[in-house]
Structure formats: structure tokens, C-alpha cells
Design a protein around this motif. Structure first.
Motif, PDB file in Angstrom:
ATOM      1  N   UNK A 248       1.052  -1.264  -0.493  1.00  0.00           N
ATOM      2  CA  UNK A 248       0.247   0.056  -0.196  1.00  0.00           C
ATOM      3  C   UNK A 248       0.957   1.004   0.098  1.00  0.00           C
ATOM      4  N   UNK A 249       2.519   1.181   0.655  1.00  0.00           N
ATOM      5  CA  UNK A 249       2.460   2.219   0.726  1.00  0.00           C
ATOM      6  C   UNK A 249       4.460   1.718   0.284  1.00  0.00           C
ATOM      7  N   UNK A 250       5.193   2.726   0.215  1.00  0.00           N
ATOM      8  CA  UNK A 250       6.635   2.428   0.226  1.00  0.00           C
ATOM      9  C   UNK A 250       6.837   4.038   0.718  1.00  0.00           C
ATOM     10  N   UNK A 251       8.505   3.569   0.568  1.00  0.00           N
ATOM     11  CA  UNK A 251       9.308   5.057   1.686  1.00  0.00           C
ATOM     12  C   UNK A 251      10.706   4.643   0.874  1.00  0.00           C
TER      13      UNK A 251
ATOM     14  N   UNK B 139      18.978   3.910  -2.905  1.00  0.00           N
ATOM     15  CA  UNK B 139      18.389   2.864  -3.395  1.00  0.00           C
ATOM     16  C   UNK B 139      17.107   3.216  -3.502  1.00  0.00           C
ATOM     17  N   UNK B 140      16.554   2.234  -4.394  1.00  0.00           N
ATOM     18  CA  UNK B 140      15.218   1.702  -4.275  1.00  0.00           C
ATOM     19  C   UNK B 140      13.810   2.175  -3.396  1.00  0.00           C
ATOM     20  N   UNK B 141      13.378   2.908  -3.327  1.00  0.00           N
ATOM     21  CA  UNK B 141      11.671   2.250  -2.481  1.00  0.00           C
ATOM     22  C   UNK B 141      11.403   1.499  -2.478  1.00  0.00           C
ATOM     23  N   UNK B 142      11.060   1.213  -0.568  1.00  0.00           N
ATOM     24  CA  UNK B 142      10.871  -0.295  -0.423  1.00  0.00           C
ATOM     25  C   UNK B 142       9.817   0.501   0.511  1.00  0.00           C
ATOM     26  N   UNK B 143       8.355  -1.579   0.278  1.00  0.00           N
ATOM     27  CA  UNK B 143       7.161  -1.437   0.453  1.00  0.00           C
ATOM     28  C   UNK B 143       7.503  -2.088   1.967  1.00  0.00           C
TER      29      UNK B 143
ATOM     30  N   UNK C 136       1.440  16.130 -10.799  1.00  0.00           N
ATOM     31  CA  UNK C 136       0.597  15.843 -12.169  1.00  0.00           C
ATOM     32  C   UNK C 136      -0.084  14.455 -12.132  1.00  0.00           C
ATOM     33  N   UNK C 137       0.175  13.731 -12.029  1.00  0.00           N
ATOM     34  CA  UNK C 137      -0.533  11.963 -11.934  1.00  0.00           C
ATOM     35  C   UNK C 137      -1.401  11.789 -10.581  1.00  0.00           C
ATOM     36  N   UNK C 138      -0.412  12.585  -9.753  1.00  0.00           N
ATOM     37  CA  UNK C 138      -2.302  12.782  -7.781  1.00  0.00           C
ATOM     38  C   UNK C 138      -0.740  11.505  -7.566  1.00  0.00           C
ATOM     39  N   UNK C 139       0.112  10.926  -8.024  1.00  0.00           N
ATOM     40  CA  UNK C 139       0.205   9.586  -7.483  1.00  0.00           C
ATOM     41  C   UNK C 139       2.438   9.803  -6.739  1.00  0.00           C
ATOM     42  N   UNK C 140       2.724   8.972  -5.933  1.00  0.00           N
ATOM     43  CA  UNK C 140       4.057   8.938  -5.786  1.00  0.00           C
ATOM     44  C   UNK C 140       5.003   8.246  -6.206  1.00  0.00           C
ATOM     45  N   UNK C 141       5.717   9.330  -6.256  1.00  0.00           N
ATOM     46  CA  UNK C 141       7.191   8.991  -7.022  1.00  0.00           C
ATOM     47  C   UNK C 141       7.956   8.445  -7.184  1.00  0.00           C
ATOM     48  N   UNK C 142       8.715   7.001  -6.818  1.00  0.00           N
ATOM     49  CA  UNK C 142       9.716   6.779  -6.935  1.00  0.00           C
ATOM     50  C   UNK C 142      11.220   7.419  -7.238  1.00  0.00           C
ATOM     51  N   UNK C 143      11.103   7.993  -8.869  1.00  0.00           N
ATOM     52  CA  UNK C 143      11.499   7.882  -9.786  1.00  0.00           C
ATOM     53  C   UNK C 143      12.328  10.023  -8.615  1.00  0.00           C
ATOM     54  N   UNK C 144      11.020  10.886  -8.786  1.00  0.00           N
ATOM     55  CA  UNK C 144      11.348  12.108  -8.469  1.00  0.00           C
ATOM     56  C   UNK C 144      11.674  12.096  -6.925  1.00  0.00           C
TER      57      UNK C 144
END
Length: 415
Positions: A270-273, A305-309, A376-384
Motif C-alpha cells: 500500500x505504501x513505500x519509502x 537505493x530504491x523505494x521499499x514497501x 501531475x499524476x497525483x501518484x507518489x513517485x520513486x523516481x522524483x
């Protein structure tokens, strides 16, 4: 909803620092004057003992520049050597604050750490423990919730302030505590700092204020907005919005070590950080003191590193322990039901509102990512979401498996 209102009171403030003839002495003021003194750094004798981490990805794509131009006349202190820059740190004994103090001391700044006479979780630390914890800084015992008291304490120092660094955060995110600390006490530190000459304010905020559904987020945003309004040719700021901290993700290590399942909500996705260590975050905050590229900007920041759920965090922990993953999946609807009941009861018994708020905090962190929210998308972005530092969550879990979570308690962050 408009969150900003100007601090008109600043117009009446002026201050001329007293002569600093005592700055090279080993004692700045006696303890009876509320300040414990340590030898101040000489121009070149103090060096960093921890190399500064390099950003993993560019901040240029994600930081928010809230002004059209940087301030030049306000950067006079940036031309000084660190030992001549006086930094007032509030929230100095809190979870992140003590690491910020250590980092600033390592870099050679003259650090004045504001603390209560009884600090830490449930006030367990007395003056001596606080002085030991903040070794290398000048410790000023005062009360940030009382503006008059804080101003008297700073005046007693007898020197001007160049920069204020606020690591204040409410104990628990409750309604009353949030407005008392995240807004009022933080505002007090700004008022006191400006009265005694501060030209720059570094604020430790939180990335979750992008989607303000909780009271502490609204309190933080109100202060952020007022801080931004003060920006002019003589005053600058840096607002740091970090993602999740390592320690906030370590609460289940001992449970899993004991053979119990890793608990997560829904499917664990459901979420990541992009979690960041306290040392890396402290280093980034210290960068904001002198780096002109961070002037008048909102600076979201995550770890390397990458975002982790939560699912991936659990898998890392089981891999370290050498065990087959075992998860307990809790429906998020259970929290929704409990919160709904508490909200209903609070309409009749207002005292229950705090309990309802705590439930909402848990619900928020169970479902909302601690990443950049793409407008713009209303979504959470790992890349940004920018990355910084070298410490990884896996390294942290390995350490906790070996050493446990002792001494890593959260709470009492505002002192």
C-alpha cells in the motif's frame, strides 16, 4: 486553505551583539548563567570525522525553489569560516536533533544547543546527561514553548546568532501537542533567532505534509508558509522534508527474531519509502547552513537505493535472519472502522478526539507513501524522490539484529 500570515512583530525587533571578547576562552559563560561551555573551535583545528555523503541522485529535479532569486546580502555569514558562525539548534536532544548537533560540531561551527533541564523520553536525562550527550556544543537550558524565556536565555549568551536550525517535533502528533510544538515553539525559535541577528533558518519538516490529513501536518505547513513569507534580501531559509527514518521501521525486528510473523496492512504494497539514516539526514541538514544552492527552497530528501514497501522491508529482515518469510496481513478496513467509531464518540466526548487522531496517524502511515507526490499524476513517485547518503536499511537491520533497539527510542523529539 490559506496557511500563511506575516510575522509583523519582526519589524520592531533589533539587536546589536555585545562585544565577543570572550569567544576564544575555554568557557563562554558559567553554568549559573544557563550555558555550559566547551572549548570553541579554532579556525583550522577541527576537521570532519565523517566524510560527507554524496547525493545518489540530483536534487535538481525534485527540490522546490520557492523564490525567483537567491539572496546575496543575507549570505555574509556564509563568507566566514565555520568557527565564526554561531548556530542556535532547537530540538537538540531529540531523535534527529542530537545527530545534527554532532554533525555541526564536527564541521567546526559554534553550536548553541537549546535543551530542557530534564530532556529525553519522559524527561529521563538530567543536566549532566544532556551535557554529555551534546558534548562539543554550548548547551543553553531553556524552554522553547515560552518565547520570553527563550529570548532571555539567548540574550544571556551575549553574542549574535547567524543561523537557527530547528529539529523540533511533537512527541506523538496529537492535536494539542502538534500546535504547541510543530507550530508555536518552532515559531518562538524563529522569533528569538531573528531578534538576535539570525539571517538563515533551517527547518526539519516532513515529506508527508504534501498530503495534509493530520493535525501535525497542518501545523507544520502553517509554519512553513509563514517562514516562506519572511524571505527577502536579508533573510533566507531551507525547509528539509525527509522520508521515513530507519528507527521508525525497526520496531518489528525483535518480534520477528522471536519467531513471530511480520505484520503489515493489506498486501504490504500500500505504501513505500526511501528510508534515510539519522547520520545521513543530519549531514544533509548541515549542508543547508552554508550551501547557497539550498537557499529559499523546500528540499525533499530520501536515503540511497530504491523505494521499499513494507513487504520488501519484511523480506529483507527474514533474509538477514536466514528464515522463510512469514507475514500477518491485516485488513486496512479494521483501522477505518476503529477510527470511525472514535470520531463518532468524540462528537459526544471531545476528550476522545486525541485518541481518534492517533488512529488516523497510524492509518496514514499504513497506506501513504513517504515519497514525492507528483502533482501531475497525483501518484507518489520513486523516481522524483531525491536520494542522499550511503547508509541502507539492510545495514540498519543487520545492526539491530546484532545489538537490539536499546537506546533507539522514539518520542520526546521536541527537546
Amino acid at each position: 486553505m490559506a496557511l500563511s500570515s506575516p510575522f509583523n512583530v519582526f519589524a520592531s525587533y533589533s539587536y546589536t551583539p555585545k562585544p565577543k571578547t570572550f569567544l576564544r576562552d575555554s568557557k563562554l559563560l558559567s553554568r549559573s548563567q544557563q550555558l555550559n561551555s566547551f572549548p570553541l573551535a579554532s579556525n583550522s583545528n577541527l576537521r570532519l570525522t565523517r566524510s560527507r555523503p554524496e547525493p545518489v541522485s540530483s536534487l535538481g529535479t525534485s527540490e522546490i525553489d520557492t523564490s525567483s532569486s537567491s539572496s546575496s546580502s543575507s549570505s555574509t555569514f556564509r563568507n566566514k569560516i565555520p568557527s565564526e558562525v554561531n548556530i542556535l539548534v532547537v530540538g537538540s536532544t531529540g531523535y534527529i536533533g542530537r545527530f545534527v548537533v554532532q554533525e555541526l560540531v564536527k564541521r567546526g561551527f559554534n553550536v548553541i544547543a537549546v535543551a530542557r533541564e530534564k530532556s529525553g523520553v519522559r524527561g529521563k536525562n538530567d543536566k549532566e546527561a544532556t551535557l554529555k550527550q551534546l558534548q562539543g556544543a554550548n548547551v543553553c537550558f531553556s524552554d522553547v514553548t515560552d518565547l520570553a524565556s527563550l529570548e532571555r536565555s539567548v540574550e544571556t549568551l551575549g553574542l549574535g546568532i547567524d543561523v537557527v536550525v530547528s529539529c523540533l517535533a511533537s512527541r506523538n502528533g496529537g492535536i494539542k501537542d502538534s500546535w504547541k510544538i510543530d507550530y508555536e515553539a518552532t515559531k518562538n525559535s524563529l522569533l528569538a533567532g531573528k531578534k538576535f541577528g539570525a539571517k538563515h533558518f533551517v527547518l526539519l519538516s516532513a515529506i508527508c505534509v504534501q498530503k495534509p490529513l493530520l493535525e501535525f501536518q497542518r501545523a507544520k505547513l502553517k509554519f512553513e508558509a509563514e517562514l516562506m513569507e519572511l524571505q527577502d534580501s536579508t533573510f533566507t531559509y531551507s525547509i528539509v522534508r525527509p522520508t521515513a527514518f530507519f528507527k521508525s521501521l525497526g520496531g518489528q525486528v525483535d518480534i520477528v527474531k522471536d519467531g513471530k510473523p511480520y505484520v503489515m496492512f493489506g498486501d504490504g504494497k500500500l505504501c513505500a519509502c526511501k528510508p534515510i539514516s539519522e547520520e545521513d539526514l543530519a549531514s544533509f541538514i548541515a549542508d543547508c547552513v552554508l550551501e547557497e544552492s539550498k537557499i529559499n527552497k523546500v528540499l525533499p530528501i530520501g536515503g540511497p537505493g530504491k523505494a521499499l514497501t513494507p513487504l520488501e522491508q519484511g523480506e529483507i529482515l527474514f533474509r538477514i535472519l536466514g528464515r522463510e518469510p512469514k507475514f500477518l496481513k491485516v485488513p486496512i478496513e479494521i483501522m477505518d472502522f476503529v477510527i470511525g467509531v472514535l470520531d463518532g464518540v468524540a462528537k459526544v466526548f471531545p476528550s476522545v478526539a486525541e485518541a481518534a487522531e492517533f488512529g488516523k496517524i497510524g492509518r496514514y502511515y499504513a497506506a501513504e507513501s513517504m515519497l514525492i507526490l507528483d502533482p501531475e499524476t497525483g501518484e507518489y513517485s520513486e523516481e522524483k524522490t531525491p536520494s542522499y547518503g550511503k547508509d541502507t536499511l539492510e545495514d540498519f537491520f543487520e545492526k539491530v539484529v546484532r545489538e537490539g533497539m536499546a537506546g533507539q527510542e522514539l518520542g520526546e523529539q521536541f527537546f
